[in-house]
Design a protein around this motif. Structure first.
Motif, PDB file in Angstrom:
ATOM      1  N   GLN A 113      50.230  13.299 -24.507  1.00 10.53           N
ATOM      2  CA  GLN A 113      51.227  14.171 -24.361  1.00 10.53           C
ATOM      3  C   GLN A 113      50.847  15.111 -23.027  1.00 10.53           C
ATOM      4  O   GLN A 113      49.553  15.444 -22.701  1.00 10.53           O
ATOM      5  N   SER A 114      51.851  15.429 -22.139  1.00 15.14           N
ATOM      6  CA  SER A 114      51.645  15.754 -20.947  1.00 15.14           C
ATOM      7  C   SER A 114      52.736  16.771 -20.698  1.00 15.14           C
ATOM      8  O   SER A 114      54.013  16.425 -20.728  1.00 15.14           O
ATOM      9  N   SER A 115      52.693  17.664 -19.810  1.00 15.33           N
ATOM     10  CA  SER A 115      53.786  18.258 -19.347  1.00 15.33           C
ATOM     11  C   SER A 115      53.691  17.945 -17.553  1.00 15.33           C
ATOM     12  O   SER A 115      52.609  18.312 -16.984  1.00 15.33           O
ATOM     13  N   LEU A 116      54.853  17.666 -17.159  1.00 13.08           N
ATOM     14  CA  LEU A 116      54.830  17.506 -15.731  1.00 13.08           C
ATOM     15  C   LEU A 116      56.120  18.014 -14.913  1.00 13.08           C
ATOM     16  O   LEU A 116      57.143  18.286 -15.522  1.00 13.08           O
ATOM     17  N   ASN A 117      56.169  17.983 -13.630  1.00 17.67           N
ATOM     18  CA  ASN A 117      57.297  18.510 -12.793  1.00 17.67           C
ATOM     19  C   ASN A 117      58.219  17.129 -12.422  1.00 17.67           C
ATOM     20  O   ASN A 117      57.673  16.087 -12.021  1.00 17.67           O
ATOM     21  N   GLY A 118      59.374  17.292 -12.845  1.00 18.49           N
ATOM     22  CA  GLY A 118      60.385  16.100 -12.792  1.00 18.49           C
ATOM     23  C   GLY A 118      61.160  16.344 -11.590  1.00 18.49           C
ATOM     24  O   GLY A 118      60.978  17.293 -10.685  1.00 18.49           O
ATOM     25  N   PRO A 119      62.331  15.661 -11.092  1.00 20.09           N
ATOM     26  CA  PRO A 119      63.011  15.935 -10.055  1.00 20.09           C
ATOM     27  C   PRO A 119      63.772  17.164 -10.315  1.00 20.09           C
ATOM     28  O   PRO A 119      64.011  17.804 -11.332  1.00 20.09           O
ATOM     29  N   ASN A 120      64.301  17.636  -8.857  1.00 16.37           N
ATOM     30  CA  ASN A 120      64.927  18.976  -9.076  1.00 16.37           C
ATOM     31  C   ASN A 120      64.247  20.112  -9.783  1.00 16.37           C
ATOM     32  O   ASN A 120      64.743  20.962 -10.610  1.00 16.37           O
ATOM     33  N   ASP A 121      62.824  20.053  -9.757  1.00 18.46           N
ATOM     34  CA  ASP A 121      62.091  21.193 -10.136  1.00 18.46           C
ATOM     35  C   ASP A 121      62.106  21.358 -11.802  1.00 18.46           C
ATOM     36  O   ASP A 121      61.962  22.246 -12.436  1.00 18.46           O
ATOM     37  N   GLU A 122      62.476  20.202 -12.336  1.00 22.39           N
ATOM     38  CA  GLU A 122      62.797  20.139 -13.882  1.00 22.39           C
ATOM     39  C   GLU A 122      61.170  20.161 -14.671  1.00 22.39           C
ATOM     40  O   GLU A 122      60.628  19.456 -14.065  1.00 22.39           O
ATOM     41  N   ARG A 123      61.145  20.991 -15.563  1.00 24.85           N
ATOM     42  CA  ARG A 123      59.879  20.934 -16.437  1.00 24.85           C
ATOM     43  C   ARG A 123      60.030  19.842 -17.484  1.00 24.85           C
ATOM     44  O   ARG A 123      61.025  19.869 -18.320  1.00 24.85           O
ATOM     45  N   LEU A 124      59.236  18.820 -17.297  1.00 21.38           N
ATOM     46  CA  LEU A 124      59.292  17.800 -18.297  1.00 21.38           C
ATOM     47  C   LEU A 124      58.270  17.809 -19.464  1.00 21.38           C
ATOM     48  O   LEU A 124      57.085  18.098 -18.998  1.00 21.38           O
ATOM     49  N   PHE A 125      58.570  17.412 -20.490  1.00 22.35           N
ATOM     50  CA  PHE A 125      57.625  17.028 -21.555  1.00 22.35           C
ATOM     51  C   PHE A 125      57.385  15.587 -21.446  1.00 22.35           C
ATOM     52  O   PHE A 125      58.404  15.044 -21.943  1.00 22.35           O
ATOM     53  N   ALA A 126      56.170  14.865 -21.790  1.00 20.25           N
ATOM     54  CA  ALA A 126      56.237  13.466 -21.421  1.00 20.25           C
ATOM     55  C   ALA A 126      55.259  12.962 -22.407  1.00 20.25           C
ATOM     56  O   ALA A 126      54.271  13.529 -22.901  1.00 20.25           O
ATOM     57  N   LEU A 127      55.495  11.998 -22.903  1.00 18.74           N
ATOM     58  CA  LEU A 127      54.785  11.159 -24.033  1.00 18.74           C
ATOM     59  C   LEU A 127      54.456   9.793 -23.424  1.00 18.74           C
ATOM     60  O   LEU A 127      55.339   8.923 -23.135  1.00 18.74           O
ATOM     61  N   SER A 128      53.254   9.503 -23.062  1.00 20.32           N
ATOM     62  CA  SER A 128      52.822   8.071 -22.535  1.00 20.32           C
ATOM     63  C   SER A 128      52.159   7.383 -23.927  1.00 20.32           C
ATOM     64  O   SER A 128      51.242   7.884 -24.514  1.00 20.32           O
ATOM     65  N   ARG A 129      52.279   6.032 -23.898  1.00 19.33           N
ATOM     66  CA  ARG A 129      51.801   5.273 -25.296  1.00 19.33           C
ATOM     67  C   ARG A 129      51.498   4.180 -24.596  1.00 19.33           C
ATOM     68  O   ARG A 129      52.371   3.390 -23.968  1.00 19.33           O
ATOM     69  N   GLY A 130      50.409   3.376 -24.979  1.00 21.32           N
ATOM     70  CA  GLY A 130      49.903   2.081 -24.831  1.00 21.32           C
ATOM     71  C   GLY A 130      50.451   0.966 -25.987  1.00 21.32           C
ATOM     72  O   GLY A 130      50.494   1.371 -27.173  1.00 21.32           O
TER      73      GLY A 130
END
Lengths: 442, 220
Positions: A113-130
């Motif tokens: 799980q990570s939080s990162l900056n998206g387009p238009n300064d959106e705050r994104l919560f992301a889930l990466s999975r293999g």
């Protein structure tokens, strides 16, 4: 001294504030955790959905079955994004448009799980999975804009804090009233005690709570016993004096018998002895019945008593008929024993009537610290060197004027028993001025 | 002169009775309160010597009962306590004089003869002018509405003088002369103070000021 009310209020305020603070913190934390878990679950199912729509070619390239994709991934900058990468190539959702997201390849079965900056300064919560599909490992990252969600949570927290603060204030106010109500009987008892000390009442009338009622009853019982004992011992002393003085009068009459007419020296010495004994009884009796401090529940209306005394003195000094004037605030009360007051003023006024030419003044006033009596006359007064001797027992300023020399000594005893002071000076009217200050009981 | 001696002490009563008889009085002896009260009402005594500490009924009560029944026989009280409270009570109940124990017979005889002399003098009724009733014994004044005020020495003398001279203009110097016997150094301001205090008790209208002349007393 610690006030019960303060102690109770402080304790209750502390515990109530702590309780409200703890539950506020707990609720806030739980809300955050629940939203995060829900978000994570949703992203996981999105991720699984994407995996299902991926078709991998034997050469390792892949395509997405766009029919199975949600329309949210088609609209540009919708807030829902994904990126899919295999060893060779990456694809991202149409919603990302010309932006891109950084993605770390993940080994199969691992999640991040990570939080990162998206387009238009959106705050994104992301889930990466293999994943591992059709002999190829691939990584899927699903991201969602959480700016609005955060905004909602923040608003809820603010509202909740406000409700908690108001709740706390209301609770504190209610407990303040409860403590006040619970301690009200104590306040009443306190008022009664101060009235008792001032002599405005003879016992405590207030009903106390069960914890304190026995104490009040005991105090009332003690007061009652004390009053009764004083009255009894006064009566006993009075009886004793009465009996002794009657015997002394008899002794005087014995001395006047026919048989003793020829022995004048025996008559004189018998009379002398009986007079001395009479004075000793008088002085000691009056000293003994002085109370030391006023009994509770005693008050005397000054103007009334002084008017009565003046009338008595006018009858006693009928031939001289002195003019006795007084200046007393109407309704002024003396908190002490009536007999003590009459004894004190009676002796002072009698002296004044005895020595005045025509006029006697008595002025009574009360200030914050004491009740003051000033008695003055227009006689020839008393030289300063004699003033200190005035209170000695048996001292008589003028031996030619009848008297016992006891009056001022008795006054001095009374003044002392009230911890007061007596001052002598020359009056503006010419004669002696006696000022007595009796401290007030606060 | 016929006296009643009320004394409960078995030794002192007869001794004193004997001494008084020798002094030329016809003396009856009573030894308790109830008996004494009845005797005092029935027999025409010229004076009663009353001990305050009596069995059955206290001397003070006996005296009050006589006075309540308008029995104004002169009474000399004998007190053993000698406290001011008792003196005040005794005079208030209507005693004419008191002798404190222990006393010598000649002292008692002197008091008795003084009281007898006084009682043979005049005793006028209450002075009544302009709705006020002045009690000269109690030095008090009763207003037409029933309110009773005690007066201080100077107030009493002033009011008595006003009531004896109603409707006349009385100058301050005349007041001073009649209120104080001595050529005292009091200035007329003091009289003003007392007149004002008197007005507060009997009402402002009754004593009017005539500027430059003095005061005039009476209903306006």
């Amino acid at each position: 001294m610690i006030s019960l009310k303060r102690r109770l209020s402080l304790g209750l305020t502390f515990t109530l504030s702590l309780l409200i603070l703890l539950q506020w913190a707990l609720i806030t934390l739980v809300i955050e955790r629940v939203t995060e878990t829900q978000l994570l679950e949703r992203l996981e199912s999105e991720s699984e959905g994407l995996l299902a729509s991926i078709e991998i070619n034997p050469d390792g390239s892949f395509q997405l079955n766009s029919l199975r994709l949600s329309s949210l991934y088609q609209r540009p900058f919708s807030g829902h994004y994904f990126v899919v990468c295999t060893e060779q190539s990456c694809r991202q959702s149409r919603s990302l448009w010309d932006e891109s997201l950084d993605i770390e390849p993940m080994p199969s079965g691992q999640m991040l799980q990570s939080s990162l900056n998206g387009p238009n300064d959106e705050r994104l919560f992301a889930l990466s999975r293999g994943y591992y599909k059709q002999n190829h490992s691939l990584t899927i990252m699903v991201a969602q804009n959480i700016s609005e969600l955060h905004e909602d949570i923040f608003q809820f927290q603010m509202l909740y804090s406000l409700v908690s603060a108001i709740g706390l204030a209301v609770l504190l106010f209610i407990q303040w009233i409860i403590v006040g109500k619970a301690l009200q009987p104590l306040q009443r008892i306190q008022n009664q005690l101060s009235r008792l000390r001032k002599g405005e009442t003879a016992k405590i009338d207030a009903e106390g709570p069960a914890e304190i009622q026995p104490m009040i009853e005991e105090l009332n019982r003690l007061l009652n016993t004390m009053t009764r004992k004083t009255q009894r011992s006064r009566a006993a002393l009075g009886n004793l004096a009465h009996a002794l003085k009657t015997r002394l009068t008899l002794l005087n009459q014995t001395a006047e018998r026919e048989g003793l007419k020829n022995l004048p020296e025996i008559q004189v010495s018998l009379n002398q002895v009986s007079r001395d004994m009479g004075q000793i009884i008088e002085r000691e009796l009056k000293r003994a019945r002085l109370l030391g401090s006023p009994m509770p529940g005693q008050k005397v209306e000054l103007e009334h008593e002084i008017a009565e005394l003046s009338r008595t003195l006018q009858l006693l000094y009928r031939e001289k008929s002195p003019i006795i004037d007084w200046e007393i605030e109407p309704g002024l009360l003396f908190f002490g024993d009536r007999e003590d007051l009459l004894e004190m003023l009676g002796n002072l006024l009698e002296n004044a009537c005895k020595w005045c030419r025509k006029r006697v003044n008595i002025n009574v006033y009360q200030n914050r610290s004491c009740c003051c009596f000033v008695v003055e006359d227009d006689g020839k007064g008393c030289v300063e060197s004699e003033q200190s001797q005035l209170v000695q027992r048996g001292f008589r300023a003028d031996e030619s004027v009848p008297g016992s020399g006891l009056g001022l000594a008795i006054v001095a005893d009374i003044v002392e028993s009230y911890s007061g002071e007596m001052l002598f000076s020359r009056s503006a009217m010419g004669g002696l001025e006696v000022e007595i200050r009796l401290p007030l009981i606060v | 002169m016929r006296l009643l001696l009320v004394e409960d002490d078995v030794q002192m009563g007869p001794t004193l009775q004997n001494a008084l008889s020798q002094a030329g009085y016809a003396v009856d002896l009573s030894v308790d309160g109830i008996d004494a009260e009845a005797l005092g009402d029935i027999e025409p005594y010229d004076l009663i010597v009353l001990d305050l500490g009596l069995p059955k009924r206290s001397g003070l009560e006996v005296l009050q009962n006589w006075r309540n029944r308008n029995n104004h026989v002169p009474v000399v009280i004998l007190t053993a306590r000698g406290s001011w409270e008792e003196k005040v009570q005794g005079f208030k109940a209507g005693a004419d004089d008191y002798v404190a124990k222990p006393f010598q017979t000649e002292e008692l005889l002197a008091r008795i003869s003084a009281v007898l002399k006084r009682s043979s003098g005049t005793s006028g009724g209450p002075l009544q002018v302009a709705g006020l009733q002045l009690d000269e014994d109690a030095q008090s004044v009763q207003l037409s509405n029933g309110t009773l005020f005690t007066l201080t020495g100077t107030e009493f003398r002033l009011l008595r003088y006003f009531m004896l001279n109603p409707g006349q203009v009385i100058s301050k110097s005349r007041l001073t002369e009649h209120v104080y016997e001595y050529d005292s150094d009091r200035d007329s301001n003091v009289i003003e103070v007392y007149v004002n205090r008197l007005r507060q008790k009997v009402g402002t209208d009754l004593i009017q000021t005539r500027r430059g002349q003095g005061y005039i007393f009476g209903s306006p």
